[in-house]
Enzyme design. Structure first.
Site, mmCIF file in Angstrom:
data_model
loop_
_atom_site.group_PDB
_atom_site.id
_atom_site.type_symbol
_atom_site.label_atom_id
_atom_site.label_comp_id
_atom_site.label_asym_id
_atom_site.label_seq_id
_atom_site.Cartn_x
_atom_site.Cartn_y
_atom_site.Cartn_z
ATOM 1 N NE ARG A 243 1.322 4.309 -2.925
ATOM 2 C CZ ARG A 243 2.194 3.823 -3.826
ATOM 3 N NH1 ARG A 243 2.001 2.617 -4.341
ATOM 4 N NH2 ARG A 243 3.222 4.533 -4.218
ATOM 5 C CG ASP B 136 1.423 5.302 -10.888
ATOM 6 O OD1 ASP B 136 2.567 5.286 -11.362
ATOM 7 O OD2 ASP B 136 0.986 4.419 -10.128
#
Ligand code: MRU
Length: 351
Positions: free
Chosen positions: A85, A229
Site C-alpha cells: 500500500r 497516513d
C-alpha cells in the site's frame, strides 16, 4: 489477543479487521505472501499498525530467504511488502527499519520489529493524552467529537490516534458523544470505530459520510479529530477519503479540526501534500457494499482511498511528542520534539 497485531510463537498474529464487527477472528501468518494479502485487503490496516506489520513481514522474509545467502530473493520479497500500500509512510518505514536490522539475521529483524511495536504503543498513549488536553482546551468543556475512518487500537496496535483522544476524553468524563462517519467504501467508521467505542461504553452515534459536513454546519459537533497516513513537511496531511470534506466544513462552521498521529507518520521526505501518492483501490469496492452490488456490473468508478487536507485548514497537529498549533502560525519545523506522556493506561487497551 491483547494487541491488534503481534508476534506470537513464530508467527504474525493479527485480528482480521475485514470480519469485524460480526466475527473476531485472529489470523496466524507465517508467509510473506499471506501478509501482503492481509495488508492489501485491509485485514490489517491503519498507518501505525501497517508499520508494525511491515517490520514483522521482514522477519518472515528473512527466515525464508536469508539476506546473507539469498539477498536477491530477500530484496524482491521486502520490496513487494513495502509496496503493498503506497500512502501510509509507516509501512515503508517499518520495512526499512527491519531490513537494516536484518543484517544481523532474522533475530535482528525480529528485535527491531518488536521495538517498533513497543514504540508505537507508547506513542499511541502519549498522543491520546496530549490530544485530550488540547481538545478540552479548544472546546472549553465536554466534547462532541466528529471523526472519520478507524483510528483506534485496531489501527495503532493499542489505544489509537484520533480515537485514542476520544477514548481518553471518555475516561476523563469529558466526552458528550463521538460522531464517527461511516467511511465508504469499506466502512471502517461504521464497522470498526463503533465496535471499539461500544467496547468501552463510550456514547456515539454513527453518521453517513455526507451528513458530517451538514451536522457541523448546524453546530452538532465541537471538534473534528482525525488520524493521518502521511504528514508532509508543509503540514498537509493525507488521511482517509472524506477527511478533507470534514476539514472544509469545520472551517465553514468555525469548529477546530485536529490531526492526531505519531511522529512516525511525519515524512521528512515529502515536502508538500501534492507529492503524496494516493492509493486508488479500483471500482469493485465502489460498485458494491460488502458484496451486495449497488451498480450494474462493469460500472467504472474512481476510488481514491485517501485525500489530502492542506495545512491552512488544520487547527493543530498532535503527535506523541508535541502539539503544533498551525492556527497560531507554528510549523513542523518551528516546534521542537518534547517528552512522551504515559497517558491514562488505567483504562487499558481496547483489544
Ligand atoms: O485504508 P485504511 O483503513 O488503512 O485507512 C486508515 C486511515 O486513514 C487512518 O485514519 C490512518 O491510518 C490513521 S490511523 C491511526
Amino acid at each position: 489477543m491483547a494487541r491488534t497485531i503481534d508476534w506470537v510463537d513464530d508467527a504474525v498474529e493479527l485480528i482480521d479487521q475485514t470480519r469485524l464487527p460480526q466475527d473476531e477472528v485472529v489470523l496466524r501468518i507465517t508467509q510473506v505472501d499471506d501478509l501482503i494479502d492481509a495488508i492489501s485487503r485491509l485485514a490489517v490496516r491503519g498507518a501505525p499498525a501497517l508499520g508494525v506489520a511491515g517490520a514483522f513481514g521482514v522477519v518472515l522474509a528473512a527466515r525464508a530467504h536469508a539476506p546473507a545467502t539469498d539477498p536477491d530473493t530477500f530484496g524482491v520479497e521486502v520490496a513487494r511488502l513495502r509496496n503493498a500500500r503506497p500512502t501510509a509512510v509507516n509501512l515503508a518505514r517499518g520495512v526499512d527499519l527491519a531490513v537494516t536490522a536484518a543484517a544481523d539475521g532474522p533475530d535482528g529483524a525480529l528485535a527491531a520489529a518488536r521495538a517498533l511495536r513497543d514504540d508505537e504503543v507508547a506513542a499511541s498513549w502519549s498522543m491520546s493524552a496530549y490530544g485530550a488536553d488540547l481538545a478540552e482546551e479548544l472546546v472549553g468543556g465536554a466534547v462532541r467529537a466528529m471523526t472519520v475512518c478507524n483510528t483506534g487500537g485496531l489501527a495503532a496496535v493499542e489505544r489509537g490516534t484520533a480515537l485514542g483522544v476520544i477514548e481518553e476524553l471518555h475516561e476523563r468524563g469529558r466526552l458528550v458523544e463521538a460522531l464517527p462517519i461511516e467511511t465508504r467504501p469499506l466502512l471502517q467508521g461504521g464497522r470498526l470505530t463503533t465496535w471499539e467505542l461500544g467496547r468501552i461504553g463510550a456514547p456515539h452515534r454513527l453518521l453517513v459520510d455526507s451528513a458530517g459536513p451538514f451536522i457541523l454546519s448546524r453546530g452538532g459537533a465541537d471538534l473534528v479529530v482525525a488520524g493521518a497516513d502521511r504528514i508532509a513537511v508543509d503540514g498537509a496531511t493525507a488521511n482517509k477519503i472524506g477527511t478533507f470534506s470534514l476539514a472544509l466544513a469545520a472551517r465553514y462552521a468555525g469548529v477546530p479540526f485536529v490531526i492526531v498521529a505519531p511522529e512516525s507518520t511525519v515524512d521528512p521526505g515529502t515536502a508538500t501534500g501534492d507529492e503524496i501518492e494516493i492509493e486508488d483501490r479500483g471500482p469493485a469496492e465502489v460498485i458494491s457494499v460488502r458484496d451486495t452490488p449497488i451498480a450494474l456490473p462493469g460500472t467504472d468508478a474512481l476510488n481514491p482511498a485517501f485525500d489530502v487536507t492542506p495545512a491552512d485548514l488544520i487547527t493543530a497537529i498532535v503527535t506523541d511528542r508535541r502539539v503544533i498549533r498551525l492556527d497560531r502560525g507554528e510549523t513542523l519545523a518551528s516546534v521542537p520534539l518534547g517528552e512522551r506522556r504515559a497517558g491514562d493506561r488505567a483504562g487499558g487497551a481496547v483489544n
